[in-house]
Design an enzyme around this catalytic site. Structure first.
Site, PDB file in Angstrom:
ATOM      1  CG  ASP A 154      -1.898   1.211   1.082  1.00 37.76           C
ATOM      2  OD1 ASP A 154      -2.527   1.349   0.020  1.00 37.76           O
ATOM      3  OD2 ASP A 154      -2.003   2.003   2.019  1.00 37.76           O
ATOM      4  CG  ASP A 307      -6.017   5.219   3.042  1.00 34.11           C
ATOM      5  OD1 ASP A 307      -5.000   4.905   3.681  1.00 34.11           O
ATOM      6  OD2 ASP A 307      -5.984   5.697   1.885  1.00 34.11           O
ATOM      7  CG  HIS A 311       0.194  13.228   6.903  1.00 35.42           C
ATOM      8  ND1 HIS A 311       1.347  12.530   6.593  1.00 35.42           N
ATOM      9  CD2 HIS A 311      -0.746  12.794   6.022  1.00 35.42           C
ATOM     10  CE1 HIS A 311       1.098  11.716   5.576  1.00 35.42           C
ATOM     11  NE2 HIS A 311      -0.165  11.851   5.213  1.00 35.42           N
TER      12      HIS A 311
HETATM   13 ZN   LIG Z   1      -3.260   3.121  -0.591  1.00 31.76          ZN
END
Ligand SMILES: [Zn+2]
Length: 436
Positions: A154, A307, A311
């Site tokens: 990923d 997902d 950050h």
């Molecule tokens: Zn991804």
């Protein structure tokens, strides 16, 4: 663990497709009884959940916990607390850490750190290729023995078809799915948002839907060749849905996930250059969103995954071109799905529970996902009427990067039953408050 009696809940069972009011008793890590007017065993903790829904414990198959190596963005300690606050009893951690989880040592480390924290379970995903560089196969069996529940590069698509074929052959033998981030990278090079008129107007480089669709098409062909279970991560385009429908109609072993943001936002969210709306794959068009919603409702896409991509603030507070991709999604997923899908009648309660619990568990080979005697005692309790404004300052996650800040959402998780304890994360409609 002592017995816990959940009194007067509305039970939502995605397997039996049933919603009904009852008490639910858990003991020794299992559901011990379900019925109206259950007597409370001596010493049991009684929790009044009237007005609340009880789902089998929700599982997020796609999160980035950033540890090891990215601890300024998130740690396993903060990530699992964010998961609990978001209503998830388990999360599958992507391997794009530093170092990459491409060997048994890192996979074992992630699993062990999760166990030490003792909140949501952390299920490690191993990389397909060494360093996720796409050049050399990673030691899949070794990682599987160390606890890897799936394999994925990923963040990148494994462009080398021969390598992907071999990875799928091994994964098939191990009985573990391959999760593919489908993106043909020559087509997306330098891209920062969806390709189209909005990108042109904003003067930003686009990423075409074709980049995602080409990658899905090849991976479906390889899944058919190898018999491996292919799971397509974060579907964002109508074209991918067409490919999935065709593959499923021919009986291929394929599943897919969609994120709340791809179901709810379009590329218009990028107007004003909001870096919190910069995600990969990018937010697409209204036409794509409508097809994704249909696909989620009819089961072509059976899983909602966040997902979760936290950050640091300074990383997102920069020019749009330079900012990293991703949304901190664990703590808003369930209220977004309730507000925008369940309360609007796009999916029903049993479908919501299937997309958030039953199907994610099946993908990863976990037991549970239904409410019946003998099932694992992992539950997510949701107050469907609770309204709250999203305030990232209150996130347990270190990542405050969300385009949903300030949204008033209705339908929030109020507690999760982990295997060994009950964690209250918001007030029950009729009870006191504890904070984690
Ligand atoms: Zn991804």
């Amino acid at each position: 663990m002592k017995a816990i009696l959940f009194r007067s809940g509305t039970l939502v069972d995605p397997l039996g497709e049933k919603v009904w009011e009852a008490d639910l008793l858990v003991e020794d890590g299992r559901i011990k009884g379900i019925s109206k007017g259950l007597a409370s065993p001596r010493g049991a903790q009684v929790i009044n959940v009237s007005g609340c829904l009880i789902f089998p414990g929700c599982v997020d198959v796609h999160v980035h916990l950033r540890e090891p190596g990215g601890e300024h963005k998130e740690t396993i300690a903060t990530g699992v607390r964010a998961a609990v606050r978001g209503g998830f009893v388990a999360v599958a951690a992507m391997p794009n850490t530093s170092p990459v989880a491409d060997n048994a040592a890192v996979v074992g480390y992630v699993a062990a750190r999760g166990r030490e924290e003792g909140w949501s379970r952390v299920l490690p995903i191993g990389a397909l290729s060494r360093g996720s560089q796409g050049e050399e196969l990673a030691p899949l069996e070794e990682m599987w023995r160390a606890g890897a529940v799936a394999f994925s590069d990923d963040g990148h698509w494994l462009a080398n078809a021969q390598l992907m074929r071999r990875a799928m052959e091994y994964a098939q033998m191990l009985g573990v799915p391959v999760i593919s981030h489908c993106e043909e990278s020559e087509l997306t090079r330098g891209g920062v948002m969806n390709e189209g008129i909005t990108a042109t107007r904003l003067g930003l480089r686009g990423m075409p839907a074709a980049a995602e669709e080409i990658a899905v098409a090849r991976d479906l062909v390889l899944a058919e060749l190898t018999g491996c279970h292919l799971h397509v991560a974060h579907v964002s385009t109508a074209g991918v849905v067409r490919l999935l429908r065709e593959a499923r109609s021919r009986g291929l072993s394929v599943s897919a996930e969609v994120t709340p943001h791809h179901l709810i936002l379009t590329e218009e969210a990028v107007q004003g250059y909001d870096t919190n709306a910069k995600v990969n794959p990018p937010l697409r068009t209204q036409a794509d969103v409508e097809v994704l919603l249909e696909a989620l409702a009819d089961g072509t896409i059976a899983i909602v995954a966040t997902d979760h991509a936290p950050h640091a603030r300074e990383e997102k507070e920069t020019e749009f071109d330079q900012a990293p991709f991703g949304i901190s999604g664990l703590e808003t997923a369930i209220p977004l799905i309730f507000t925008e899908l369940v309360h609007k009648g796009i999916i029903g309660l049993t479908q919501a529970a299937a997309r958030l619990s039953l199907a994610p568990r099946r993908l990863l080979g976990l037991p549970g996902g239904s409410l019946a005697e003998g099932e694992p005692a992992e539950l997510t309790v949701i107050d469907p009427e609770r309204e709250e404004v999203v305030d990232p300052a209150n996130f347990a996650s270190k990542g405050r990067n969300t385009p949903f800040a300030g949204w008033r959402l209705k339908g929030w998780p109020v507690g999760v039953l982990l295997r060994d304890r009950w964690c209250l994360v918001r007030e029950l409609p009729g009870a006191g408050r504890e904070e984690i």
